[in-house]
Scaffold this active site. Structure first.
Site, PDB file in Angstrom:
ATOM      1  CE  LYS A 288     -30.228 -22.586   4.809  1.00 21.83           C
ATOM      2  NZ  LYS A 288     -31.431 -22.920   5.615  1.00 21.83           N
TER       3      LYS A 288
ATOM      4  CB  SER B 236     -29.914 -24.292   8.960  1.00 22.84           C
ATOM      5  OG  SER B 236     -30.989 -24.131   8.066  1.00 22.84           O
TER       6      SER B 236
ATOM      7  CB  SER C 187     -33.786 -22.828   8.846  1.00 21.79           C
ATOM      8  OG  SER C 187     -33.128 -23.882   9.481  1.00 21.79           O
TER       9      SER C 187
HETATM   10  N1  LIG Z   1     -33.866 -26.587   9.262  1.00 22.11           N
HETATM   11  C1  LIG Z   1     -34.434 -25.873  10.186  1.00 22.11           C
HETATM   12  O1  LIG Z   1     -35.416 -25.222   9.918  1.00 22.11           O
HETATM   13  C2  LIG Z   1     -33.766 -25.797  11.503  1.00 22.11           C
HETATM   14  C3  LIG Z   1     -34.033 -26.794  12.545  1.00 22.11           C
HETATM   15  N2  LIG Z   1     -33.382 -26.311  13.733  1.00 22.11           N
HETATM   16  C4  LIG Z   1     -33.460 -28.149  12.204  1.00 22.11           C
HETATM   17  O2  LIG Z   1     -32.340 -28.393  12.559  1.00 22.11           O
HETATM   18  O3  LIG Z   1     -34.100 -28.982  11.626  1.00 22.11           O
END
Ligand SMILES: NC(=O)C[C@H](N)C(=O)O
Length: 491
Positions: A79, A154, A178
């Site tokens: 990532k 993400s 994410s």
């Molecule tokens: N970063 C993550 O784990 C995703 C979460 N949906 C966020 O936007 O914070």
């Protein structure tokens, strides 16, 4: 033999037995990436020249019978918020478009020492903020199962690349889901380890009290193997825990008789689609047939976790992202006359809308007068959820539920409605707020042919139990054949 269908373990064995050369593996996967990733969009940067060079060096060592390293010749995707020395690490943001770190993250050091080969850096929501990878500054990622669908986020690029057969494993990061939610949407296996098990040194910080790096793979055994290799402390991450036992594969095959599993009713209640609920209930039956007991329980404060998470994560983000000021790192705006104007222009031009929204929210939450009312209350809620879950773990081995309320949604379906997007994290957030480990494995396919993910949450440092239950479940249900048959649409 289709190289792109092989797992980490299968590739490793074939390289060790000299059936294939590392350069053949890398070459075949780059061919596949180049044939279809223009459509999928999972990579932001391909490390082709370096990867081919490294593969040739490993070919030579293979000939000389010097195949050292537990990932000798295994390709990987990373990532793009994990620092790779001298290699672009953009966080999918304009702010870091040209940023090349001067050091490797701890996890990269470990994987490089294992002789894995970096294929490239993977697309994501900007600074890991999002649940669909539509917030990447550069391009969207499409779901390899259905290119109209999002891959989740993400770590959408990392999950899509594993599903598409571009790499046998990837690393993602998980702050509120994410790793797990994209794994669920793409029909692969994703683990968020216990907070502290994996060093965060070199992970670009979003919300430091929640962030963890975790592996995305096609099966449970590979996942356990990669977590074993990336676990461990670093003196520059004071929250990483030293000297933990990590031999997850040893007992992965243990019989589940006597295992006690809790299924919180809130995890299959309001907002959860019928298909997902049915899939979890079927999974509960599978666990029962394997000798475990599954009982319905309650985590009463579940309904507040999304609000608490977005307050805490945004507060931490507003502080962490203050470093991007156009002086020390990354993008610098042109033409400002004063220092203040330089900051403003740089940040206005360098960050995308979702990142700005969170910085504004976080700054508001932390400001005098709002701090007690919002930030402190959110932290209290965090304590309450931890207490409720800890109590369950005094009686049960694992908590079961879906990974996401629905299968993958369509590109564009939620991008205009932030609240709808945030609500998608309901089921993954509890493990981040409490620091507990949680894994997503495939548990079914929706009527429209999109994967459904099942989540197993464990008590702190109980990854072993999670892998054990997941491995046994995977023997009963997996999407391995379907993954092999995915036909990537080439545009
Ligand atoms: N970063 C993550 O784990 C995703 C979460 N949906 C966020 O936007 O914070």
């Amino acid at each position: 033999m289709n190289i792109h269908e092989l797992t980490v373990e299968a590739l490793y064995d074939k390289i060790q037995s000299k059936e294939i050369k590392p350069s053949e593996v890398v070459g075949a996967l780059f061919d596949r990436i180049e044939a279809s990733d223009e459509t999928i969009g999972s990579f932001l940067f391909l490390n082709k020249e370096e990867a081919l060079k490294q593969a040739q060096t490993l070919d030579q060592l293979q000939e000389e019978d010097k195949m050292d390293g537990p990932l000798f010749g295994i390709p990987m995707g990373i990532k793009d918020n994990i620092c790779t020395k001298d290699i672009l690490t953009t966080c999918a943001s304009r702010m870091l478009e040209d940023f090349k770190p001067v050091y490797d993250a701890t996890v990269m050091e470990k994987l490089n020492d294992s002789n894995a080969i970096l294929m490239g850096k993977q697309n994501m929501d900007e600074f890991a903020m999002g649940s669909s990878t539509e917030n990447s500054y550069f391009k969207n990622v499409r779901n390899p199962w259905d290119t109209n669908a999002v891959p989740g986020g993400s770590s959408g690029g990392s999950a899509a690349a594993v599903a598409a057969g571009y790499v046998p494993f990837s690393l993602g990061s998980d702050t509120g889901g994410s790793v797990r939610q994209p794994a669920a949407f793409c029909g692969v296996v994703g683990m968020k380890p216990t907070y502290g098990r994996v060093s965060r040194y070199g992970l670009v910080a979003f919300a430091s009290s929640l962030d963890q790096i975790g592996p995305i793979t096609r099966n449970v055994r590979d996942n356990a193997k990669i977590l074993e290799l990336i676990s461990g402390t670093h003196n520059k991450d004071a929250t990483s825990v030293p000297d933990l036992a990590t031999d997850f594969l040893k007992n992965i095959d243990k019989d589940l008789t006597g295992m006690k599993i809790a299924l919180p009713k809130e995890f299959i209640g309001e907002g959860i689609s019928e298909e997902v609920e049915a899939s979890v209930k079927k999974a509960a039956e599978t666990f029962r047939s394997l000798g475990a007991t599954v009982e319905e329980v309650s985590i009463p404060h579940t309904k507040y976790v999304v609000s608490a998470y977005y307050l805490i994560a945004s507060s931490e983000a507003s502080s962490n992202l203050a470093r991007f000021d156009g002086i020390r790192y990354g993008y610098k705006a042109e033409g400002a006359e004063t220092l203040e104007e330089h900051y403003k222009k740089t940040r206005a031009e360098g960050f995308g809308p979702e990142v700005k929204r969170r910085i504004l929210l976080g700054t508001f939450v932390l400001s005098a007068g709002h701090y007690d009312q919002h930030y402190i209350r959110a932290q209290k809620l965090r304590g309450v959820i931890e207490k409720e879950m800890k109590e369950l773990f005094s009686e049960y081995d694992l908590i079961l539920g879906p990974t996401a309320p629905t299968p993958a949604f369509n590109i564009g379906e939620k991008s205009e409605d932030q609240l709808e997007m945030y609500k998608d994290d309901l089921l993954t957030i509890p493990a981040n707020l409490t620091g507990m480990p949680a894994l997503s494995i495939p548990s079914g396919l929706s009527a429209s042919g999109r994967p459904i993910g099942l989540q197993l949450i464990g008590d702190h440092f109980e990854e072993q139990k999670i892998y054990n239950a997941a491995f046994k479940f995977e023997e009963q249900f997996n999407l391995h054949e379907e993954l092999k048959q995915l036909k990537l649409e080439v545009r």
